[in-house]
Design a protein around this motif. Structure first.
Motif, PDB file in Angstrom:
ATOM      1  N   PRO A 361       0.827  -1.205  -0.087  1.00 21.55           N
ATOM      2  CA  PRO A 361      -0.134  -0.074   0.044  1.00 21.55           C
ATOM      3  C   PRO A 361       0.768   1.228  -0.020  1.00 21.55           C
ATOM      4  CG  PRO A 361      -0.118  -1.120   2.203  1.00 21.55           C
ATOM      5  CD  PRO A 361       0.608  -2.084   1.143  1.00 21.55           C
ATOM      6  N   ASP A 362       2.025   1.094   0.706  1.00 21.22           N
ATOM      7  CA  ASP A 362       3.321   2.221   0.398  1.00 21.22           C
ATOM      8  C   ASP A 362       4.221   2.258  -0.575  1.00 21.22           C
ATOM      9  OD1 ASP A 362       3.947   0.266   1.775  1.00 21.22           O
ATOM     10  OD2 ASP A 362       4.569   1.635   3.902  1.00 21.22           O
ATOM     11  N   THR A 430     -11.195  -7.897  -1.102  1.00 18.23           N
ATOM     12  CA  THR A 430     -10.962  -6.665  -0.393  1.00 18.23           C
ATOM     13  C   THR A 430     -11.991  -6.658   0.516  1.00 18.23           C
ATOM     14  OG1 THR A 430      -9.947  -5.535  -2.329  1.00 18.23           O
ATOM     15  CG2 THR A 430     -11.074  -4.258  -0.814  1.00 18.23           C
ATOM     16  N   THR A 434     -11.374  -6.083   4.674  1.00 17.36           N
ATOM     17  CA  THR A 434     -11.799  -4.691   5.013  1.00 17.36           C
ATOM     18  C   THR A 434     -12.741  -4.849   6.446  1.00 17.36           C
ATOM     19  OG1 THR A 434     -11.875  -3.622   3.001  1.00 17.36           O
ATOM     20  CG2 THR A 434     -13.184  -2.273   4.757  1.00 17.36           C
ATOM     21  N   GLU A 437     -10.894  -6.758  11.616  1.00 15.58           N
ATOM     22  CA  GLU A 437     -10.053  -5.441  12.355  1.00 15.58           C
ATOM     23  C   GLU A 437      -8.671  -5.580  12.069  1.00 15.58           C
ATOM     24  OE1 GLU A 437     -10.790  -6.019  16.441  1.00 15.58           O
ATOM     25  OE2 GLU A 437     -12.937  -5.823  16.350  1.00 15.58           O
ATOM     26  N   GLY A 438      -7.970  -4.250  12.248  1.00 15.42           N
ATOM     27  CA  GLY A 438      -6.708  -4.070  12.012  1.00 15.42           C
ATOM     28  C   GLY A 438      -6.092  -4.227  10.672  1.00 15.42           C
ATOM     29  N   THR A 439      -7.009  -4.220   9.502  1.00 13.96           N
ATOM     30  CA  THR A 439      -6.507  -4.034   8.056  1.00 13.96           C
ATOM     31  C   THR A 439      -7.048  -2.610   7.557  1.00 13.96           C
ATOM     32  OG1 THR A 439      -6.778  -6.511   7.785  1.00 13.96           O
ATOM     33  CG2 THR A 439      -6.627  -5.110   5.808  1.00 13.96           C
ATOM     34  N   SER A 440      -6.035  -1.543   7.013  1.00 15.64           N
ATOM     35  CA  SER A 440      -6.415  -0.467   6.632  1.00 15.64           C
ATOM     36  C   SER A 440      -7.095  -0.686   5.205  1.00 15.64           C
ATOM     37  CB  SER A 440      -5.341   0.329   6.360  1.00 15.64           C
ATOM     38  OG  SER A 440      -4.270  -0.328   5.514  1.00 15.64           O
ATOM     39  N   ALA A 441      -7.913   0.249   4.978  1.00 17.58           N
ATOM     40  CA  ALA A 441      -8.480   0.070   3.454  1.00 17.58           C
ATOM     41  C   ALA A 441      -7.554   0.030   2.316  1.00 17.58           C
ATOM     42  CB  ALA A 441      -9.416   1.595   3.096  1.00 17.58           C
ATOM     43  N   ASP A 442      -6.418   0.794   2.415  1.00 17.61           N
ATOM     44  CA  ASP A 442      -5.515   0.916   1.330  1.00 17.61           C
ATOM     45  C   ASP A 442      -4.779  -0.710   1.200  1.00 17.61           C
ATOM     46  OD1 ASP A 442      -5.992   3.422   0.647  1.00 17.61           O
ATOM     47  OD2 ASP A 442      -3.927   4.306   1.398  1.00 17.61           O
ATOM     48  N   ALA A 443      -4.410  -1.212   2.420  1.00 18.11           N
ATOM     49  CA  ALA A 443      -3.869  -2.503   2.426  1.00 18.11           C
ATOM     50  C   ALA A 443      -4.872  -3.602   2.109  1.00 18.11           C
ATOM     51  CB  ALA A 443      -3.459  -2.913   3.834  1.00 18.11           C
TER      52      ALA A 443
END
Length: 490
Positions: A361-362, A430, A434, A437-443
């Motif tokens: 994601p980054d 996805t 989503t 818990e603990g998973t960002s939207a981007d990830a």
């Protein structure tokens, strides 16, 4: 001195072969480009015309629907009515529909124009292949010409987002359609001067109207079912009714072709192993490019926060990869043959997609996007030529248009099915991440795309193995080899 091949359809071709190649590639490019060029412009279209979400979907899929549905009829028409006549008719229809779409004042005007535009493209695309196979008859010249045509088609698919972003950002969404009008006019004038042949090909007969109607409606129902499944699901009444209608119509088409006096697709074609092998592999692999471009476009904009214009430009390595892969294929086909060349291209794409599936994601652009994108598209550029050569050589010179229409229909259907399946897979993954818990939207988005790309890599590995059924060496149509070539070209 010009030579004439009196045994080929539309054999009398005036002007340099390079001009004919340029015309064919330009027509192929704009037809494939228009499948995706509207994507970036959809938000502007919605604001201007008040389109609903369903209306926006049909702006994209209306073109694909008629494009896929009428390809077989377009290829057969080129064989029976003459490539010059069908080419100019398709180009005129395509440009006129583009003008009408650009002038739309209501949403349904734009959707209707896209349907007609797809019909024009269905007449153009198989005819371009017929033009080239009857112009370049020597094996090496034909391979190079078809490689350039493959590169043009691949570049059209890869550059849709780039051109759509540029035109929308600089001139407005209407120019996504208006741009085809001057291009179509120039191509019509060039084609009228460069192509000059008989009114009909040496293959006599009549258009199989009933067969054409059944296969067109059946194919259109199948594509429509795929489109509807994205919003309603595979088990919805709408999707199941369309799938049932497609099954009935296509089964009826196959039964009718066995008894028709002038069949659209002669049953003997289905018994030619090279033709059916090439079409099966096209069905299997054609969803990879649109899915890859779709996922990357979203990743660049939603995860890496690029503007649509920057995201379009960032996908240029894909277009470069397709062009270089196709150029390499034209030289490697004589050394490796169709079987090994297809295997090489498929394996290269599979490895590159596995690399691309690790999108963080980054992550940065150069190492995580540009390099694997370039390699994956280069592999697809290499793998496309063996399928085209095999399909055309297997069908024979008098049915080049039919072979082209059949192959392009397989590609369009494979692309629609593959894209829908991979998008559904990515969306499901996805959504599940989503919700955890603990998973960002981007990830979650990146992992959903990654899973779909891993599956696509597996499909390419399977295709590479199935490609061992292709001929070991490139073959030339006996009739083509026995007659003097119209030009010593390429």
């Amino acid at each position: 001195m010009e030579h004439t091949d009196d045994h080929a359809p539309d054999a009398v071709l005036r002007g340099r072969p390079g001009v004919i190649l340029l015309i064919a590639c330009a027509a192929q490019f704009i037809c494939v480009l228009d499948v995706s060029i509207v994507n970036v412009a959809l938000p502007s279209m919605r604001e201007s015309l008040g389109l609903s979400p369903a209306g926006l979907q049909w702006v994209v899929n209306g073109y694909a629907l008629t494009f896929a549905g009428f390809l077989l009829l377009g290829g057969r028409a080129a064989d029976l009515l003459g490539t010059r006549r069908v080419f100019l008719a398709g180009l005129t229809l395509f440009a006129a529909a583009s003008l009408a779409g650009g002038l739309a004042v209501e949403g349904w005007h734009l959707v209707a124009a896209r349907f007609v535009q797809g019909l024009g493209g269905a007449l153009l695309v198989p005819t371009t292949l017929t033009v080239l196979t009857t112009t370049f008859t020597r094996p090496r010249a034909r391979a190079r010409a078809l490689a350039v045509l493959t590169a043009a088609a691949g570049a059209g698919g890869a550059l849709g987002g780039v051109f759509g972003g540029l035109l929308t950002g600089l001139l407005g969404w209407r120019w996504v359609l208006f741009v085809n009008v001057p291009l179509g006019t120039v191509l019509s004038l060039a084609a009228a001067g460069a192509l000059h042949g008989t009114a009909r090909s040496v293959l006599r007969g009549r258009l199989d109207l009933l067969g054409s109607l059944m296969v067109t409606l059946g194919t259109s129902a199948l594509v429509a079912a795929i489109v509807m499944s994205e919003g309603h699901g595979w088990t919805s009444v709408y999707t199941l009714l369309l799938l049932g209608a497609a099954a009935l119509l296509l089964t009826g088409f196959l039964l009718w072709e066995r008894r028709a006096n002038h069949p659209l697709v002669p049953p003997a074609v289905f018994r030619v192993r090279p033709v059916m092998t090439a079409n099966t592999l096209a069905l299997l692999t054609s969803g990879v490019m649109p899915a890859t471009m779709f996922f990357l476009s979203l990743h660049l904009q939603y995860v890496l926060d690029m503007t649509p214009l920057r995201a379009g430009v960032a996908m240029l390595p894909g277009a470069v990869g397709v062009a270089l892969g196709a150029a390499a294929a034209s030289r490697l086909i004589a050394v490796l043959g169709p079987r090994l060349l297809f295997l090489t291209g498929s394996l290269l794409t599979a490895v590159a997609l596995a690399w691309l599936s690790g999108l963080p994601p980054d992550g940065g652009y150069a190492g995580h996007v540009a390099a694997p994108l370039f390699l994956s598209m280069a592999g697809l550029g290499m793998a496309g030529l063996p399928l085209t050569l095999t399909a055309v050589a297997g069908a024979g010179p008098d049915r080049a248009g039919l072979a082209s229409g059949l192959l392009n229909t397989s590609k369009q259907l494979g692309g629609a099915v593959g894209l829908a399946a991979l998008v559904t897979l990515a969306t499901t993954r996805t959504a599940a991440l989503t919700a955890a818990e603990g998973t960002s939207a981007d990830a979650a988005t990146a992992q959903g795309f990654g899973l779909a790309l891993q599956v696509a890599a597996g499909v390419l590995l399977l295709a590479g193995v199935c490609g061992l059924a292709l001929p070991r060496v490139a073959r030339v149509d006996p009739a083509s080899a026995a007659t003097p070539p119209p030009h010593d070209a390429a």
